[in-house]
Structures are given as structure tokens and as C-alpha cells.
Design an enzyme around this catalytic site. Sequence first.
Site, PDB file in Angstrom:
ATOM      1  N   GLU A  71       9.548   4.155   0.038  1.00 29.05           N
ATOM      2  CA  GLU A  71       8.858   3.750   1.260  1.00 29.05           C
ATOM      3  C   GLU A  71       8.457   4.964   2.086  1.00 29.05           C
ATOM      4  OE1 GLU A  71      11.203   1.129   3.700  1.00 29.05           O
ATOM      5  OE2 GLU A  71      11.520  -0.286   2.066  1.00 29.05           O
TER       6      GLU A  71
ATOM      7  N   LYS B  82      10.396   3.005  -6.670  1.00 33.41           N
ATOM      8  CA  LYS B  82       9.509   2.791  -5.510  1.00 33.41           C
ATOM      9  C   LYS B  82      10.122   3.455  -4.285  1.00 33.41           C
ATOM     10  CE  LYS B  82       8.977  -1.403  -3.494  1.00 33.41           C
ATOM     11  NZ  LYS B  82       9.471  -1.146  -2.130  1.00 33.41           N
TER      12      LYS B  82
ATOM     13  N   GLU C  38       2.839  -3.581   2.672  1.00 33.61           N
ATOM     14  CA  GLU C  38       3.653  -4.678   3.218  1.00 33.61           C
ATOM     15  C   GLU C  38       3.236  -5.051   4.639  1.00 33.61           C
ATOM     16  OE1 GLU C  38       7.864  -4.317   2.633  1.00 33.61           O
ATOM     17  OE2 GLU C  38       8.295  -6.044   3.917  1.00 33.61           O
TER      18      GLU C  38
ATOM     19  N   ASP D  65      13.880   0.073  -6.633  1.00 40.56           N
ATOM     20  CA  ASP D  65      13.707   0.646  -5.288  1.00 40.56           C
ATOM     21  C   ASP D  65      14.648   1.816  -5.074  1.00 40.56           C
ATOM     22  OD1 ASP D  65      11.801  -0.153  -3.488  1.00 40.56           O
ATOM     23  OD2 ASP D  65      12.936  -1.859  -2.720  1.00 40.56           O
TER      24      ASP D  65
ATOM     25  N   ASP E 242      15.292  -3.344  -2.624  1.00 44.01           N
ATOM     26  CA  ASP E 242      16.492  -3.225  -1.790  1.00 44.01           C
ATOM     27  C   ASP E 242      16.647  -4.446  -0.887  1.00 44.01           C
ATOM     28  OD1 ASP E 242      14.437  -2.631  -0.072  1.00 44.01           O
ATOM     29  OD2 ASP E 242      15.254  -0.719   0.624  1.00 44.01           O
ATOM     30  N   SER E 243      15.698  -5.383  -0.976  1.00 47.44           N
ATOM     31  CA  SER E 243      15.884  -6.694  -0.338  1.00 47.44           C
ATOM     32  C   SER E 243      17.143  -7.348  -0.907  1.00 47.44           C
ATOM     33  CB  SER E 243      14.658  -7.588  -0.572  1.00 47.44           C
ATOM     34  OG  SER E 243      14.277  -7.582  -1.937  1.00 47.44           O
TER      35      SER E 243
HETATM   36  O1  KIV Z   1      12.823  -4.737  -1.509  1.00 46.80           O
HETATM   37  C1  KIV Z   1      11.838  -5.453  -1.638  1.00 46.80           C
HETATM   38  O2  KIV Z   1      11.919  -6.648  -1.933  1.00 46.80           O
HETATM   39  C2  KIV Z   1      10.525  -4.849  -1.441  1.00 46.80           C
HETATM   40  C3  KIV Z   1       9.369  -5.781  -1.314  1.00 46.80           C
HETATM   41  C4  KIV Z   1       9.347  -6.267   0.074  1.00 46.80           C
HETATM   42  C5  KIV Z   1       8.112  -5.161  -1.731  1.00 46.80           C
HETATM   43  O3  KIV Z   1      10.411  -3.671  -1.325  1.00 46.80           O
END
Ligand code: KIV
Length: 250
Positions: free
Chosen positions: A96, A94, A163, A64, A25-26
Site C-alpha cells: 500500500e 501487494k 481502493e 499482502d 491483510d483484511s
Molecule cells: O486486504 C485486503 O483485503 C485488500 C483489499 C481491500 C484490496 O487489500
Amino acid sequence: MLTAYDYPTAKILDEAGVDCLLVGDSLGMVVLGYENTTRVTVADILHHTKAVTRAAKRAFVVADMPYLSYHVSKEDAVRNAGLLIQEGLADAVKMEGGTAIFSTIQHIINANIPVVGHLGLLPQSVLREGGYFIKGKAEKEIKKMKEEALKLQEMGVIALTLESMIAEVAQEITESLDIPVIGIGAGKHTDGQVLVYHDIIGYYHGYIPQFVKQYANVAEIAEKAAKQYVEDVKNGVFPSEEHIFTNKKK
Ligand code: KIV
């Protein structure tokens, strides 16, 4: 592991030997121009996951789960994770967080969807935490993260991302687990490393964390190319003969 959000990048990284592509989600920050990741939607991640999985021939693709896609209800979470797997063709999702989302993670795993955990700094919590802070300094926090990592493994997550964490703490967590641990700003003793692609190629103008190693300066190359193009068009240098369709015999 590196992040990837589009077809050409995923193709390059796949062919370069990156084992795992993360549609992180970056995306919201490095591609869509948002200030943080909380604006990213399931539709955004799905759209970009489809592009990445079209290109990935050998790499494992993780999508994500964005902010609020697994916080409203367990049913909602399974549906959203299912979309990323069924339509996005991701290999895993993934998520969080620790204790607060254990039951939701379990629900998704029970639906046979592979889940990658994510502990340490949780970018989706930036509004509540009021910023980005390195984790693993306070004893209570260390104990909690160690317990959560073990619990996530017990629940059946296939891998864990750590992280922005004190390296020694990340090492201890890694050594306590059998599943692969992939670090970002978590030292060198995790099983693998992940970074944001735009950071390592120098294609993002925002804040670059201390743990990033920049391998190229693509922004500089791209700007130079664009400036040259503008100059060539203005001066009549482009298009030249080779770029023009004509009936004239050569
Ligand atoms: O969204 C992302 O790029 C991430 C990384 C920081 C692991 O979750």
C-alpha cells in the site's frame, strides 16, 4: 479477484474460476477479529498464504505485505517479501502506498519479486488518517494519485489496486496505464474487481462498505446449523444409528 485466507475457501474460489486470490491483510478484521489491519504480522500472512497456495491450482496468488513489514528498512522489506514468495509460495506481493514507499518497492522489484501496487484508500494508514475516507475528491489528491500510478507502472509493478475512489478518477487512472488495474469501491471502469470474500458471502458481522454486493448469507446458515446441532444433541436426536460404531449385526 477475491480475498482468501484458508485452504477450503481457496479451493472453492480456484475451482469457481476466480483468476486471482488475495491473501489480504483484511484477514486481521474478518478472520482474526482485530479492529483494523495494523495488527496483522508477516507470520499471520505467511501462515495463511501457505494454506491458500496449497489449494490454488490455477489462480494467481497475491500476498499482502502487512503494516510495518516494509517500513523499517529496505533490507527488511525484501526479506519479508521474499518469505511470502519463497515459503508462502505466493506469486506476487501487494504493498500500500505511493511516493513514500517508491524506493522500497523498487528494491523489492530489483530482487525479482513481482509487486502489485495499491493506491487510493490505504487501510494501513487508518491510525494516521483517523478513519476511512473516499479518495479522489480534491484536485491536488487526484493529481498526486495519477502521477503515482504512472510512476508505479514505470517502476515495474505488475498490477495496481485502487481502493475506495471516485469512479471517474479510477477510470482515468485505468485508461492511463497498460498494467491491469483492479478496483475495490472504484467503480466499473477498472480492468478487474476485488472484494473481501467474507463480505460477499455474508460471513462478517462488522461494517460492510456500500460498494460490497452480498451474494449469500452464510452467517445465517451457519448459525441455523449450529442451533439445530445443539438442539439435536440435547434431545438425543444426534447421534442416531447411522453415526454410531457398533458390533451389533444389521
Ligand atoms: O486486504 C485486503 O483485503 C485488500 C483489499 C481491500 C484490496 O487489500
